[in-house]
Design a protein around this motif. Sequence first.
Motif, PDB file in Angstrom:
ATOM      1  N   ARG A  37      -0.780   3.797  -4.927  1.00  0.00           N
ATOM      2  CA  ARG A  37      -0.129   2.913  -5.887  1.00  0.00           C
ATOM      3  C   ARG A  37      -0.028   1.530  -5.262  1.00  0.00           C
ATOM      4  O   ARG A  37       0.477   1.386  -4.142  1.00  0.00           O
ATOM      5  N   ASN A  38      -0.530   0.527  -5.967  1.00  0.00           N
ATOM      6  CA  ASN A  38      -0.607  -0.817  -5.407  1.00  0.00           C
ATOM      7  C   ASN A  38       0.204  -1.819  -6.209  1.00  0.00           C
ATOM      8  O   ASN A  38       0.578  -1.573  -7.363  1.00  0.00           O
ATOM      9  N   SER A  39       0.441  -2.948  -5.606  1.00  0.00           N
ATOM     10  CA  SER A  39       1.162  -4.040  -6.256  1.00  0.00           C
ATOM     11  C   SER A  39       0.359  -4.584  -7.435  1.00  0.00           C
ATOM     12  O   SER A  39      -0.849  -4.782  -7.341  1.00  0.00           O
ATOM     13  N   GLY A  78       2.891  -1.341  -1.515  1.00  0.00           N
ATOM     14  CA  GLY A  78       1.926  -0.282  -1.782  1.00  0.00           C
ATOM     15  C   GLY A  78       2.195   0.986  -0.998  1.00  0.00           C
ATOM     16  O   GLY A  78       2.740   0.954   0.107  1.00  0.00           O
ATOM     17  N   TYR A 135       4.009   8.268 -11.013  1.00  0.00           N
ATOM     18  CA  TYR A 135       4.205   6.908 -10.514  1.00  0.00           C
ATOM     19  C   TYR A 135       5.427   6.321 -11.218  1.00  0.00           C
ATOM     20  O   TYR A 135       5.297   5.525 -12.152  1.00  0.00           O
ATOM     21  N   GLY A 157       4.425  -1.097  -6.287  1.00  0.00           N
ATOM     22  CA  GLY A 157       3.798   0.112  -5.766  1.00  0.00           C
ATOM     23  C   GLY A 157       4.640   0.860  -4.765  1.00  0.00           C
ATOM     24  O   GLY A 157       4.115   1.403  -3.782  1.00  0.00           O
TER      25      GLY A 157
END
Length: 279
Positions: free
Chosen positions: A72-74, A84, A99, A112
């Motif tokens: 999971r990322n910004s 993240g 998420y 994230g």
Amino acid sequence: MRLISWNIDSLNAALTSDSNRAVLSREVIDTIIEKDADVIALQETKLPRKGPSKKHMEHLAEYFKGYSYVWRNSQEPARKSYAGTMFLYKDKYSPEVFYPEIDVPDTMDLEGRIITLDFGEFYLTQVYTPNAGSGLKRLKERQVWDEKYAEYLQNLDKEKVVLATGDYNVAHKEIDLAHPQNNRNSAGFTEEERQGFTNLLDKGFTDTFRHIHGDVTDVYSWWAQRAKTSKINNSGWRIDYWLVSDRIADKIVKSEMIDSGSRQDHTPILLEIDLQLEK
């Protein structure tokens, strides 16, 4: 069951850079792989918005053979290549992945910071808690985060037992940092943040390290990079945790730091617990 968590402070650099720090990070990855963990949680991955590139994926396959991964990322409007998280788990497992957003201020839900895995009999969730920041400029937002995150874990716990880990960016008690008197109003050791962590534990969670080791001192998970002698002098903080639902505290076998050698910043933390992962 063996699990490892680590704020890697840039998986991006660890996989693609040839800097001295990246080399040290890869040495820590080698140490982690030797532990043969069922699941590895990574925080502060700093990957691109679109996720791992082809080059990243090639290196992940090389270093983490036999593991699947989710990340999971910004996302906009949060900062690019910021924060993240990533879970790596052995290929034989197929957990359901969530998420979550927890209705927090600013761009915190877009950075994230949380991933949750459902293994059937229990939840495994990781977090990269927002730092209160220089001059405590994000402390009020951080207090809201702590409240919302505690509610999130409590709601998970109502459904099934929870294992929670990550960089919580708080030293809970005076024994959790080397120099408490000098850091009373520092980010990570304010009364507000410490109370937020107390409130979290009071919702039914056990700090596994303290459960096993009691009030042992001088054991930390983070040493400031800016102070060149912080690790040599063991001027550290314990801000990374494995938490579990109170009702499975008796199943904790081991909770400890993994030696990261001369690399400063965070060190990985390990949990061994007598639970069976659902394949």
